[in-house]
Design a protein around this motif. Sequence first.
Motif, PDB file in Angstrom:
ATOM      1  N   THR A  17       0.830  -1.213   0.000  1.00 43.23           N
ATOM      2  CA  THR A  17       0.000   0.000   0.000  1.00 43.23           C
ATOM      3  C   THR A  17       0.858   1.254   0.000  1.00 43.23           C
ATOM      4  O   THR A  17       0.628   2.187  -0.786  1.00 43.23           O
ATOM      5  CB  THR A  17      -0.934  -0.007   1.217  1.00 43.23           C
ATOM      6  OG1 THR A  17      -1.813  -1.139   1.129  1.00 43.23           O
ATOM      7  CG2 THR A  17      -1.763   1.271   1.290  1.00 43.23           C
ATOM      8  N   ALA A  18       1.870   1.279   0.856  1.00 44.33           N
ATOM      9  CA  ALA A  18       2.734   2.458   0.965  1.00 44.33           C
ATOM     10  C   ALA A  18       3.452   2.740  -0.347  1.00 44.33           C
ATOM     11  O   ALA A  18       3.449   3.877  -0.841  1.00 44.33           O
ATOM     12  CB  ALA A  18       3.754   2.247   2.083  1.00 44.33           C
ATOM     13  N   VAL A  19       4.067   1.727  -0.921  1.00 43.30           N
ATOM     14  CA  VAL A  19       4.893   1.928  -2.116  1.00 43.30           C
ATOM     15  C   VAL A  19       4.027   2.177  -3.342  1.00 43.30           C
ATOM     16  O   VAL A  19       4.310   3.069  -4.151  1.00 43.30           O
ATOM     17  CB  VAL A  19       5.829   0.723  -2.331  1.00 43.30           C
ATOM     18  CG1 VAL A  19       6.646   0.898  -3.608  1.00 43.30           C
ATOM     19  CG2 VAL A  19       6.755   0.548  -1.124  1.00 43.30           C
ATOM     20  N   ALA A  20       2.956   1.398  -3.505  1.00 41.79           N
ATOM     21  CA  ALA A  20       2.097   1.559  -4.681  1.00 41.79           C
ATOM     22  C   ALA A  20       1.457   2.943  -4.720  1.00 41.79           C
ATOM     23  O   ALA A  20       1.402   3.587  -5.773  1.00 41.79           O
ATOM     24  CB  ALA A  20       1.030   0.475  -4.702  1.00 41.79           C
ATOM     25  N   ASN A  21       0.986   3.422  -3.575  1.00 40.46           N
ATOM     26  CA  ASN A  21       0.374   4.751  -3.548  1.00 40.46           C
ATOM     27  C   ASN A  21       1.392   5.846  -3.847  1.00 40.46           C
ATOM     28  O   ASN A  21       1.075   6.839  -4.501  1.00 40.46           O
ATOM     29  CB  ASN A  21      -0.290   4.995  -2.194  1.00 40.46           C
ATOM     30  CG  ASN A  21      -1.632   4.282  -2.083  1.00 40.46           C
ATOM     31  OD1 ASN A  21      -2.314   4.076  -3.077  1.00 40.46           O
ATOM     32  ND2 ASN A  21      -2.002   3.905  -0.870  1.00 40.46           N
ATOM     33  N   ALA A  22       2.618   5.662  -3.388  1.00 37.91           N
ATOM     34  CA  ALA A  22       3.676   6.634  -3.678  1.00 37.91           C
ATOM     35  C   ALA A  22       3.982   6.692  -5.169  1.00 37.91           C
ATOM     36  O   ALA A  22       4.480   7.710  -5.668  1.00 37.91           O
ATOM     37  CB  ALA A  22       4.935   6.289  -2.892  1.00 37.91           C
ATOM     38  N   GLN A  23       3.657   5.612  -5.886  1.00 38.20           N
ATOM     39  CA  GLN A  23       3.926   5.547  -7.324  1.00 38.20           C
ATOM     40  C   GLN A  23       2.704   5.906  -8.164  1.00 38.20           C
ATOM     41  O   GLN A  23       2.754   5.828  -9.390  1.00 38.20           O
ATOM     42  CB  GLN A  23       4.423   4.143  -7.684  1.00 38.20           C
ATOM     43  CG  GLN A  23       5.761   3.803  -7.047  1.00 38.20           C
ATOM     44  CD  GLN A  23       6.233   2.396  -7.383  1.00 38.20           C
ATOM     45  OE1 GLN A  23       5.521   1.621  -8.033  1.00 38.20           O
ATOM     46  NE2 GLN A  23       7.437   2.054  -6.962  1.00 38.20           N
ATOM     47  N   GLY A  24       1.600   6.269  -7.511  1.00 38.89           N
ATOM     48  CA  GLY A  24       0.449   6.729  -8.275  1.00 38.89           C
ATOM     49  C   GLY A  24      -0.753   5.819  -8.275  1.00 38.89           C
ATOM     50  O   GLY A  24      -1.722   6.066  -9.009  1.00 38.89           O
TER      51      GLY A  24
END
Length: 250
Positions: free
Chosen positions: A68-75
Amino acid sequence: MSRDEKSEVSSQTLLQNEDSNANEDIRLERIVFIGRTYDEYIRMFNLEDRDVLGRAILDCPAGACSFTAVANAQGADVIAADIAYYFGIDELEEKGYRDIEHAMKHVEKSAALYHWSEFESVETLNQTRVQALTDCVRDMRLNPDRYIAVKLPVLPFEDEQFEMTLSAHFLFMYNDKLDYAFHVQTLQELMRVTQNEIRIFPLVDQSGVKYDRLDELRTYVDRQGWDSVELKVDYEFQRNASSMLVLKKR
């Protein structure tokens, strides 16, 4: 192998199939707060950038995973759902470090149950689990609205709220505790909140034995208007845990 020795391959959280949904049933000591990294998710679910970026995705149960953290940071637009989120972030962080330490001791004792081509050593595995926990907890503090407390088989989301749902290390891992009725109820709920596609990994229990009612469950899914296919993935740490089930709405 004892239950403790299975800690690494267990679900991010241990959910019990109980009749009551009261929050007082939920005790932190019954939760295993261990997670996988974004990179592990990409391989576990055969994902590519186009599968994630810009899409509304549910991760359930998400535990201490960093997807969740990484995917959201990527858009992406990812929501994490888990029974663990009934507890405070500080409590979960402390529990996560304890669970990782405990799991590493037992993984080391039962190293033959795993494919070590995924990780160079127990130390590397430990670093990966700590990284997932660190990224998850940091994002929970920054974006608490992304982390929703749930108790399956009930989800507090709208119909077809998510384009895709990912479910890792839960449904079939606890085949000895979660019966067929629970599997059906959970899939009903995941299908209700998902527009297009559900991916479930792995298809084995904590001993590496494939779920014995998978064909029956797939027949049920077919009757609900969803196609299902079992696919090999480019990830296998626990032996025999190398396939996912993909459900697509017709």
